[in-house]
Scaffold this active site. Structure first.
Site: not given
Length: 175
Positions: A19-22, A94
Site C-alpha cells: 500500500y506504500g513505498t513498494l 520492512e
C-alpha cells in the site's frame, strides 16, 4: 531441512499486499523490480482491502497501515506474489525482526470481485495505537504520489537515526 523441503519453501508463493513505498512509481519499488528480475516476485494487480483500516503517514513520510479493522478506509494497493526468498528480502526492508512492521493476514478484493486472503505489513503493535491517535484517528485510503514525494530515504535520514525511536519522537511531538 532436506533439500526437497528447502526447494518447496523457496518456491512457495506468498501474496503480499503493498500500500506504500513498494508500489510502482514509489521510492522502494526498486526492490520489487529486483525481485521480479530474479523471478522472486510478480505483479498481480490493483486490489482493495475488504475491510477498512487506518492508513497514516508518520515521520519521514513513511506510510503505516494500522491493524484496526473497521476504522479508516478500504485501502487501495498492489498485490504481488513472492517466493520465500523474495519474502525474506521484503521482511528485511520492512524491519520485521526489529519491530518496525508486522506481516499480518488481510483480505483483499480485485475490481472483478475476486477475494483473496493475503498478507500486508502493518505498523508494529508496540506503537500502532499511539500512532493512530497522533494522526487524529483518521487516515487516507491510498498512499498518493504527493505523499510519496515527502518520503525521506533511509540514506537521507539523520546519523544515529533509529526507526522506532523516530516513530516515538513523532508520536510525542506537539505539532
Amino acid at each position: 531441512m532436506a533439500a526437497n523441503e528447502q526447494e518447496i519453501t523457496e518456491t512457495k508463493l506468498n501474496l503480499i499486499f503493498s500500500y506504500g513505498t513498494l508500489k510502482r512509481g514509489f521510492q522502494n519499488h526498486v526492490l520489487m523490480e529486483e525481485l521480479k528480475a530474479t523471478d522472486d516476485a510478480s505483479f498481480k494487480g490493483v486490489y482493495t482491502t475488504m475491510e477498512a483500516f487506518p492508513l497514516v503517514i508518520g515521520p519521514y513520510g513513511i506510510p503505516f497501515l494500522i491493524n484496526k479493522p473497521g476504522s479508516g478506509y478500504r485501502i487501495i494497493g498492489e498485490l504481488y506474489s513472492v517466493t520465500g526468498q523474495g519474502l525474506a528480502r521484503l521482511d528485511e526492508l520492512e524491519g520485521i525482526e526489529t519491530g518496525h512492521y508486522e506481516r499480518l493476514p488481510v483480505k483483499v478484493v480485485a475490481d472483478g470481485g475476486e477475494i483473496l486472503a493475503v498478507e500486508a505489513y502493518f505498523a508494529h503493535r508496540s506503537f500502532a495505537d499511539d500512532l493512530w491517535k497522533k494522526c487524529g484517528e483518521g487516515g487516507v485510503n491510498e498512499y498518493s504520489m504527493e505523499m510519496g514525494n515527502k518520503y525521506v530515504k533511509r540514506s537521507n535520514r539523520p546519523l544515529g537515526y533509529t526507526f522506532v525511536g523516530e516513530v516515538w519522537k513523532f508520536i510525542s511531538s506537539t505539532n
